[in-house]
Scaffold this motif. Structure first.
Motif, PDB file in Angstrom:
ATOM      1  N   MET A   1       0.837  -1.207   0.000  1.00  0.00           N
ATOM      2  CA  MET A   1       0.000   0.000   0.000  1.00  0.00           C
ATOM      3  C   MET A   1       0.871   1.256   0.000  1.00  0.00           C
ATOM      4  O   MET A   1       0.600   2.214  -0.710  1.00  0.00           O
ATOM      5  CB  MET A   1      -0.904   0.006   1.236  1.00  0.00           C
TER       6      MET A   1
ATOM      7  N   ILE B   1       2.241   2.250  -3.437  1.00  0.00           N
ATOM      8  CA  ILE B   1       1.284   2.931  -4.328  1.00  0.00           C
ATOM      9  C   ILE B   1       1.117   4.385  -3.907  1.00  0.00           C
ATOM     10  O   ILE B   1       1.073   5.295  -4.754  1.00  0.00           O
ATOM     11  CB  ILE B   1      -0.069   2.194  -4.322  1.00  0.00           C
ATOM     12  N   ILE B   2       1.043   4.624  -2.590  1.00  0.00           N
ATOM     13  CA  ILE B   2       0.898   6.005  -2.124  1.00  0.00           C
ATOM     14  C   ILE B   2       2.134   6.813  -2.488  1.00  0.00           C
ATOM     15  O   ILE B   2       2.044   7.969  -2.914  1.00  0.00           O
ATOM     16  CB  ILE B   2       0.652   6.025  -0.594  1.00  0.00           C
TER      17      ILE B   2
ATOM     18  N   ILE C   1      -5.471  -0.331  -8.180  1.00  0.00           N
ATOM     19  CA  ILE C   1      -6.001  -0.494  -6.818  1.00  0.00           C
ATOM     20  C   ILE C   1      -6.681  -1.852  -6.650  1.00  0.00           C
ATOM     21  O   ILE C   1      -6.679  -2.445  -5.560  1.00  0.00           O
ATOM     22  CB  ILE C   1      -6.981   0.653  -6.484  1.00  0.00           C
TER      23      ILE C   1
ATOM     24  N   GLU D   1      -7.556  -2.034   1.996  1.00  0.00           N
ATOM     25  CA  GLU D   1      -6.644  -0.918   1.723  1.00  0.00           C
ATOM     26  C   GLU D   1      -7.107  -0.042   0.551  1.00  0.00           C
ATOM     27  O   GLU D   1      -6.560   1.039   0.336  1.00  0.00           O
ATOM     28  CB  GLU D   1      -5.239  -1.471   1.431  1.00  0.00           C
TER      29      GLU D   1
ATOM     30  N   LEU E   1      -6.108   3.962  -0.510  1.00  0.00           N
ATOM     31  CA  LEU E   1      -5.312   4.159  -1.732  1.00  0.00           C
ATOM     32  C   LEU E   1      -6.044   5.054  -2.739  1.00  0.00           C
ATOM     33  O   LEU E   1      -5.445   5.944  -3.360  1.00  0.00           O
ATOM     34  CB  LEU E   1      -5.003   2.798  -2.365  1.00  0.00           C
TER      35      LEU E   1
END
Length: 331
Positions: free
Chosen positions: A1, A4-5, A49, A56, A60
């Protein structure tokens, strides 16, 4: 996660930097496509996603959407800025030099034939004449027979008249309109018939198509003296000065007695033949069912083009039909 952030944050940072460095609307649009287009980096990241755990995905999605909103806001500001810059450049390039002379606006003008027609109708209307135009295509009866023009008269010859099949033809004068009116209405009558007429003729003073005005009065008391007085006054009013007029005996099939009318524009100028006139022939009345023992009439005819030439000092009839702007602008 977290990966990706971090990607979303990095893409936002890169996009804002690219937008800041853009120098045109075209570059701003390319940046939009790179990050927010269907295959843009942020768009693809948002699609990824679904690969993350369900718990999550919400966090996201919020992080990526915040990045998209920030990029979109920066793009909008950049578009407005570069649009204003480009408009300013264009205005500077296309600016108007107010010291230059303005462009002349050329207005139209009435054709001299139209001016002459208006004057003629106005003058004769003041004497109580009403106007009709009639049809330009006529038959033998209304154009010839009813006007006492027999079958052997030269006016019927092919070299003078434009014929169609049967007895149809282009009218050679506006008199047929008078015949129609006398057949439809009862005396007393005071009328003008005017419009285009056609004859096989062409030179500087004649045209295959020209404009004619004819007047007709039918009553129990009208006479040649009244006709003469009307014509004398008409020419002085039309030319706006005293015009010398003379009458010469002549012959027309539809009037008896008949006269040619000459005018002299100045004291030492030559006489000019401009009009025919006379008392309506009894045979014409018989054709239109008017009693010649009870009624009498007088008629006159004049070429409008000829009068316009004299009034405006034009020496070639063909100038009226050549659509020469410089010529027409004089009027």
């Amino acid at each position: 996660m977290k990966d990706i952030i971090l990607q979303a944050t990095e893409l936002e940072k890169n996009a804002l930097a690219d937008i800041k460095n853009a120098s045109s609307l075209q570059q701003v649009e390319l940046i939009r496509v790179k990050y927010l287009g269907k295959s843009g980096d942020l768009t693809c990241l948002l699609r990824d996603i679904v690969k993350a755990p369900v718990a999550e995905r919400k966090e996201l999605g919020r992080a990526i959407n915040i990045a998209k909103v920030n990029v979109m806001s920066a793009l909008t500001e950049a578009k407005d800025y570069h649009a204003d810059c480009e408009l300013e450049v264009k205005l500077k390039q296309d600016k108007i030099d107010v010291t230059l002379p303005g462009t002349n606006v050329v207005s139209g003008s009435l054709h001299p034939i139209t001016l002459a027609v208006r004057d003629l109708v106005s003058i004769f209307s003041s004497y109580g004449f009403s106007s009709v135009s009639g049809s330009e295509i006529e038959d033998d009866f209304h154009n010839f027979t009813a006007l006492n023009i027999d079958e052997l008269h030269p006016a019927r010859a092919m070299h003078d008249t434009f014929y169609f099949s049967g007895d149809r033809l282009l009218r050679t004068h506006t008199s047929p309109a008078q015949i129609h009116t006398m057949l439809a209405e009862h005396p007393p009558l005071s009328m003008l018939s005017l419009g285009k007429v056609y004859r096989c003729d062409s030179d500087p003073t004649h045209s295959p198509m020209f404009h004619q005005l004819e007047g007709l009065v039918v009553s129990e008391t009208c006479n040649f003296l009244e006709l003469k007085s009307l014509i004398d006054n008409f020419f002085s009013i039309f030319f706006q000065r005293k015009i010398e007029v003379r009458f010469r005996p002549s012959y027309f099939p539809f009037t008896e007695p008949s006269a040619e009318v000459d005018i002299r524009m100045a004291k030492d100028s030559p006489w000019l033949e401009v009009m025919g006139c006379g008392m309506v022939h009894p045979n014409v009345f018989k054709h239109v069912k008017i009693d010649p023992e009870k009624y009498r009439g007088y008629a006159f005819g004049v070429g409008i083009d000829r009068l316009a030439m004299l009034k405006y000092g034009i020496n070639d009839l063909r100038l009226f039909f050549e659509n020469d702007i410089d010529f027409l602008a004089q009027f």
